[in-house]
Design a protein around this motif. Sequence first.
Motif, short mmCIF file in Angstrom:
data_model
loop_
_atom_site.label_atom_id
_atom_site.label_comp_id
_atom_site.label_asym_id
_atom_site.label_seq_id
_atom_site.Cartn_x
_atom_site.Cartn_y
_atom_site.Cartn_z
N THR A 87 -3.20 8.87 -0.94
CA THR A 87 -2.83 7.80 -1.88
C THR A 87 -3.30 6.46 -1.30
OG1 THR A 87 -0.68 7.32 -0.90
CG2 THR A 87 -0.78 9.11 -2.52
N ILE A 88 -3.13 5.43 -2.09
CA ILE A 88 -3.53 4.09 -1.64
C ILE A 88 -2.75 3.66 -0.40
CG2 ILE A 88 -1.87 2.85 -3.11
CD1 ILE A 88 -4.10 0.75 -3.56
N CYS A 89 -1.56 4.19 -0.24
CA CYS A 89 -0.74 3.84 0.92
C CYS A 89 -1.31 4.41 2.21
CB CYS A 89 0.70 4.33 0.72
SG CYS A 89 1.57 3.47 -0.61
N ASP A 90 -2.21 5.39 2.10
CA ASP A 90 -2.83 5.98 3.29
C ASP A 90 -4.02 5.18 3.79
OD1 ASP A 90 -1.05 8.20 3.30
OD2 ASP A 90 -2.22 9.09 1.66
N LEU A 91 -4.40 4.15 3.06
CA LEU A 91 -5.55 3.34 3.47
C LEU A 91 -5.23 2.55 4.74
CD1 LEU A 91 -6.64 1.88 0.00
CD2 LEU A 91 -7.86 3.62 1.35
N PRO A 92 -6.24 2.30 5.56
CA PRO A 92 -6.02 1.45 6.74
C PRO A 92 -5.52 0.07 6.32
CG PRO A 92 -8.15 2.54 6.85
CD PRO A 92 -7.62 2.80 5.48
N GLU A 93 -4.79 -0.57 7.22
CA GLU A 93 -4.18 -1.87 6.90
C GLU A 93 -5.22 -2.90 6.49
OE1 GLU A 93 -2.32 -5.15 9.71
OE2 GLU A 93 -0.91 -3.48 9.44
N ASP A 94 -6.35 -2.96 7.19
CA ASP A 94 -7.35 -3.97 6.87
C ASP A 94 -7.96 -3.76 5.49
OD1 ASP A 94 -8.58 -1.66 7.79
OD2 ASP A 94 -10.32 -2.71 8.59
N VAL A 95 -8.10 -2.49 5.08
CA VAL A 95 -8.61 -2.20 3.74
C VAL A 95 -7.59 -2.59 2.68
CG1 VAL A 95 -9.42 -0.38 2.19
CG2 VAL A 95 -10.08 -0.34 4.61
N LEU A 96 -6.31 -2.29 2.96
CA LEU A 96 -5.24 -2.65 2.02
C LEU A 96 -5.15 -4.17 1.87
CD1 LEU A 96 -3.18 -1.25 0.25
CD2 LEU A 96 -1.55 -1.31 2.14
N VAL A 97 -5.30 -4.88 2.97
CA VAL A 97 -5.30 -6.35 2.93
C VAL A 97 -6.44 -6.85 2.04
CG1 VAL A 97 -5.84 -8.43 4.29
CG2 VAL A 97 -4.13 -6.80 5.12
N GLU A 98 -7.62 -6.25 2.21
CA GLU A 98 -8.78 -6.67 1.42
C GLU A 98 -8.55 -6.42 -0.08
OE1 GLU A 98 -12.55 -8.49 1.30
OE2 GLU A 98 -11.13 -8.22 2.96
N LEU A 99 -7.97 -5.28 -0.41
CA LEU A 99 -7.73 -4.95 -1.82
C LEU A 99 -6.66 -5.85 -2.43
CD1 LEU A 99 -7.81 -1.03 -1.72
CD2 LEU A 99 -9.51 -2.55 -2.75
N LEU A 100 -5.55 -5.99 -1.73
CA LEU A 100 -4.44 -6.78 -2.27
C LEU A 100 -4.80 -8.27 -2.35
CD1 LEU A 100 -1.28 -5.13 -0.61
CD2 LEU A 100 -2.19 -4.80 -2.92
N SER A 101 -5.70 -8.71 -1.50
CA SER A 101 -6.08 -10.13 -1.53
C SER A 101 -6.84 -10.49 -2.80
CB SER A 101 -6.92 -10.50 -0.30
OG SER A 101 -8.20 -9.90 -0.36
N LEU A 102 -7.27 -9.49 -3.55
CA LEU A 102 -7.96 -9.72 -4.81
C LEU A 102 -7.00 -10.05 -5.94
CD1 LEU A 102 -10.49 -6.75 -4.59
CD2 LEU A 102 -11.09 -9.16 -4.48
N LEU A 103 -5.72 -9.74 -5.74
CA LEU A 103 -4.74 -9.92 -6.81
C LEU A 103 -4.20 -11.35 -6.85
CD1 LEU A 103 -2.68 -6.62 -6.36
CD2 LEU A 103 -4.47 -7.09 -8.06
N PRO A 104 -3.77 -11.82 -8.02
CA PRO A 104 -3.13 -13.14 -8.12
C PRO A 104 -1.87 -13.21 -7.27
CG PRO A 104 -3.69 -12.29 -10.30
CD PRO A 104 -3.89 -11.16 -9.34
N ALA A 105 -1.57 -14.37 -6.74
CA ALA A 105 -0.40 -14.55 -5.88
C ALA A 105 0.89 -14.15 -6.58
CB ALA A 105 -0.32 -16.00 -5.41
N ARG A 106 1.00 -14.47 -7.87
CA ARG A 106 2.22 -14.13 -8.62
C ARG A 106 2.45 -12.62 -8.62
NH1 ARG A 106 5.18 -16.63 -12.75
NH2 ARG A 106 3.79 -18.42 -12.59
N ASP A 107 1.38 -11.83 -8.81
CA ASP A 107 1.51 -10.37 -8.80
C ASP A 107 1.87 -9.86 -7.41
OD1 ASP A 107 0.84 -10.41 -11.46
OD2 ASP A 107 -1.25 -9.84 -11.14
N LEU A 108 1.30 -10.46 -6.39
CA LEU A 108 1.61 -10.04 -5.03
C LEU A 108 3.09 -10.22 -4.72
CD1 LEU A 108 -1.42 -11.51 -3.05
CD2 LEU A 108 -0.89 -9.08 -3.37
#
Length: 254
Positions: A3-24
């Motif tokens: 699942t997405i939770c199994d991704l390495p931390e740096d990859v998860l950071v990169e993906l989540l950083s694409l989202l608007p701050a309000r959604d985060l």
Amino acid sequence: MTTICDLPEDVLVELLSLLPARDLLRACRVVCAQWRYVVDLTTLWKRKCQREGFYVQSLDRSVADWKVFYMLCHLKRNLIKNPCAEEKFQHWKLDNNEGDKWKIENMPGPHGREIADPKVRKYFVTSYGPCFKSQLITLQKEGYWNELMDEKRPEIIVKDWYAARFDCGCRYELTVRLLSEDYIVLAEFHPEPVVIEQWNDAAWREISHTFQNYPPGVRYIWFQHGGQDTQFWAGWYGIRVTNSSITVGPLTML
């Protein structure tokens, strides 16, 4: 199953950083403990700053909280509405409107000069009686929540531009107040009035002030400027004002 939770931390950071701050903050942060941890990481908010052009390497040592820094940069804009008279007197309260009253003129105006910023094409001009106008800014409506203002107390930067006609003396005044929920004055900027003599250079001049380390509880900003001519001539020979601004945010972004 991966699942997405199994991704390495740096990859998860990169993906989540694409989202608007309000959604985060409102959605992703409450998904699970791991996502809460990632959303709170300094590296995620620094990455968002990089993506949106807020990051400069020289800031690394001066920024204490990259999440707050990002939010302030994202929110930063001029809180004064209609600063250059493009919408006539909309958004302004005419506190004093004496003599021949406030008027709007095009740059450079009679016996005047152009301002340095070519985007500024109009200005407000006063008359022979006192002319003052104001705006009241509600910080929460502009996106600045109470905890942010009370705990971080970001810099509040005020700027205004004024000029006189070449052939007439005039007087300029500015007052800016930081107000509590009950409209109690917590901090004030009210410099001595500027008196400009007749036969002056008609140049546009900027006045500025930065509020720092003000008391907690600021909920409103009240801005008032104006003046009049000092020779009491009928018409519009008084002080000219335009391009007013109030911004909230880190000084490092100026």
